[in-house]
Each structure stands twice: as C-alpha cells, then as structure tokens.
Design a protein around this motif. Structure first.
Motif, PDB file in Angstrom:
ATOM      1  N   GLN A  33      -7.609  -8.575   6.094  1.00  0.00           N
ATOM      2  CA  GLN A  33      -8.245  -7.253   6.133  1.00  0.00           C
ATOM      3  C   GLN A  33      -9.656  -7.358   6.714  1.00  0.00           C
ATOM      4  N   HIS A  39      -9.907  -1.289   5.830  1.00  0.00           N
ATOM      5  CA  HIS A  39      -9.940  -0.962   4.394  1.00  0.00           C
ATOM      6  C   HIS A  39     -10.533  -2.105   3.561  1.00  0.00           C
ATOM      7  N   PRO A  42     -12.231  -1.046  -0.295  1.00  0.00           N
ATOM      8  CA  PRO A  42     -11.325  -0.813  -1.430  1.00  0.00           C
ATOM      9  C   PRO A  42     -10.527  -2.052  -1.814  1.00  0.00           C
ATOM     10  N   GLN A 110      -1.580  -1.188   8.339  1.00  0.00           N
ATOM     11  CA  GLN A 110      -1.376  -0.645   7.009  1.00  0.00           C
ATOM     12  C   GLN A 110      -2.303   0.536   6.759  1.00  0.00           C
ATOM     13  N   SER A 111      -1.805   1.517   6.015  1.00  0.00           N
ATOM     14  CA  SER A 111      -2.654   2.623   5.597  1.00  0.00           C
ATOM     15  C   SER A 111      -3.556   2.155   4.466  1.00  0.00           C
ATOM     16  N   ARG A 112      -4.550   2.980   4.131  1.00  0.00           N
ATOM     17  CA  ARG A 112      -5.444   2.621   3.025  1.00  0.00           C
ATOM     18  C   ARG A 112      -4.660   2.464   1.725  1.00  0.00           C
ATOM     19  N   LYS A 113      -3.731   3.409   1.474  1.00  0.00           N
ATOM     20  CA  LYS A 113      -2.946   3.357   0.248  1.00  0.00           C
ATOM     21  C   LYS A 113      -2.098   2.092   0.193  1.00  0.00           C
ATOM     22  N   ALA A 114      -1.462   1.753   1.318  1.00  0.00           N
ATOM     23  CA  ALA A 114      -0.613   0.564   1.356  1.00  0.00           C
ATOM     24  C   ALA A 114      -1.446  -0.701   1.147  1.00  0.00           C
ATOM     25  N   MET A 116      -4.262  -0.939  -0.541  1.00  0.00           N
ATOM     26  CA  MET A 116      -4.695  -0.987  -1.940  1.00  0.00           C
ATOM     27  C   MET A 116      -3.546  -1.403  -2.853  1.00  0.00           C
ATOM     28  N   LEU A 117      -2.361  -0.895  -2.607  1.00  0.00           N
ATOM     29  CA  LEU A 117      -1.203  -1.271  -3.414  1.00  0.00           C
ATOM     30  C   LEU A 117      -0.870  -2.754  -3.239  1.00  0.00           C
ATOM     31  N   THR A 118      -1.024  -3.251  -2.013  1.00  0.00           N
ATOM     32  CA  THR A 118      -0.784  -4.665  -1.762  1.00  0.00           C
ATOM     33  C   THR A 118      -1.787  -5.523  -2.526  1.00  0.00           C
TER      34      THR A 118
END
Length: 205
Positions: A33, A39, A42, A110-114, A116-118
């Motif tokens: 990242q 991202h 986060p 990857q999106s921000r949500k993806a 963060m979930l990772t």
C-alpha cells in the motif's frame, strides 16, 4: 515518568519492534500500500490500533487471569522464553544464510473499503498476532509489576512507529531492503534482542 516506568516502556518498545519487523503477510500488505500510495493512512491506523488493543488485552488481562489461575504466568514465562530462543535462533540463521527479502503483496486497484477489510483480516485472523501480542507480550510485561502500563505503552508505540514508517516510508525503504546485507544486519539485531529478553525472563523465574 518514573525510572521503572521508563525502563518498562523502553523494553516494550524494543520488544514490540523486534516482534513486528519479522517478515509477514501484514507487513507485506502495508508495504505494498505504501509503495502504491493507496489508502495508506487507514491501513496503517487499523494495523497499529488493532495491535494496541491486543497488547492492552495481553498486558492487563493476563494479570487478572493469573489471579484466578496462578500457574498461568510461570507457564507463559517459560513458554515465552522458549519461543524467544527459537525466534532468535531463526533470525540468527537468516542473518547467517542471507537471502532475506520482502515482497509486496499481490492485488491491484483495491478500493478503500477492500484495503481496510484486508488489513483487518491480516491482523485479527492471524494466529501469530495473538501469540506475539496477547501471550508473549503479556508474559513479558508481568515482570514489571505496577509498571506494566509503561511496557504496554512502549509496545503499542512500537507498532504505531513501525507501521507509519513502513507505510509512508515504503518507497525509501524498498531500495535499502532490496539488498541482502540490510536483511542480514536486521535479522542479526533481532536475534540479539530476542535472546536478551529470553535470558531476562529466565533470570526472573
């Protein structure tokens, strides 16, 4: 801050750094990242804050549990010592052999949500995280008694410093750790720190 608290905090900082710099999926993901500048904030915050929660749980919950189950701390102390000796030997072997490397994790766009979930999955679904933070750091903190809060702050600070440095300094670190010598020096330092902590645990038994 008292001398005992300062000593506990410094030990927590060094122990936390020694544990967290080991090559693993979480660190590789943060590095990727950082290299992509995707991202980063986060992801870094999730990793650091999750570690802080687990470290706090290990440091303070282990003390409460030990009152209900007195044999727990001796078990953790000797088990932690054995793990540190093994971990140090593994790092020393890596330093001797060389060939260390840290590759960025796979996955593009990857999106921000993806992302963060990772980061959450790599932290909370990794059994080694619980071994390092809850069990091992909890056992080491017990030797500091009332100053164990300083140990917890030091260990949590280590996670915060490391993840921010790795995430935001990735493009500067990558060329350095592309060289085998850098990893050999790092692994050698980890081995020395691990063994010194193991000796202190055994001496305090």
């Amino acid at each position: 801050m008292t001398q005992d608290m300062l000593h506990a905090a410094l030990t927590g900082l060094l122990t936390g750094l020694s544990l967290i710099v080991a090559i693993g999926a979480q660190n590789a993901f943060v590095l990727r990242q950082g290299l992509k500048r995707a991202h980063v904030l986060p992801v870094v915050l999730i990793c650091a804050l999750s570690d802080a929660v687990l470290i706090t749980l290990g440091v303070f919950a282990s003390a409460q549990i030990s009152k209900a189950f007195p044999p727990l701390l001796p078990i953790l102390r000797w088990g932690g010592s054995a793990f540190l000796i093994y971990y140090g030997a593994k790092a020393a072997l890596s330093a001797w052999r060389g060939g260390g490397h840290l590759e960025a994790a796979e996955g593009e766009g990857q999106s921000r949500k993806a992302a963060m979930l990772t980061a959450l999955a790599l932290t909370w679904l990794n059994p080694h995280v619980y071994l390092d933070t809850v069990v091992l750091l909890g056992a080491i903190s017990a030797r500091f008694g009332e100053a164990r809060s300083g140990f917890a702050m030091g260990a949590a600070s280590a996670s915060l410093l490391f993840f921010f440095a790795l995430g935001f300094g990735a493009r500067f670190l990558a060329p350095i750790f592309a060289r085998d010598l850098s990893w050999r020096v790092l692994d050698g330092g980890i081995a020395l720190v691990m063994w010194s902590i193991a000796i202190s645990l055994i001496a305090g038994a």
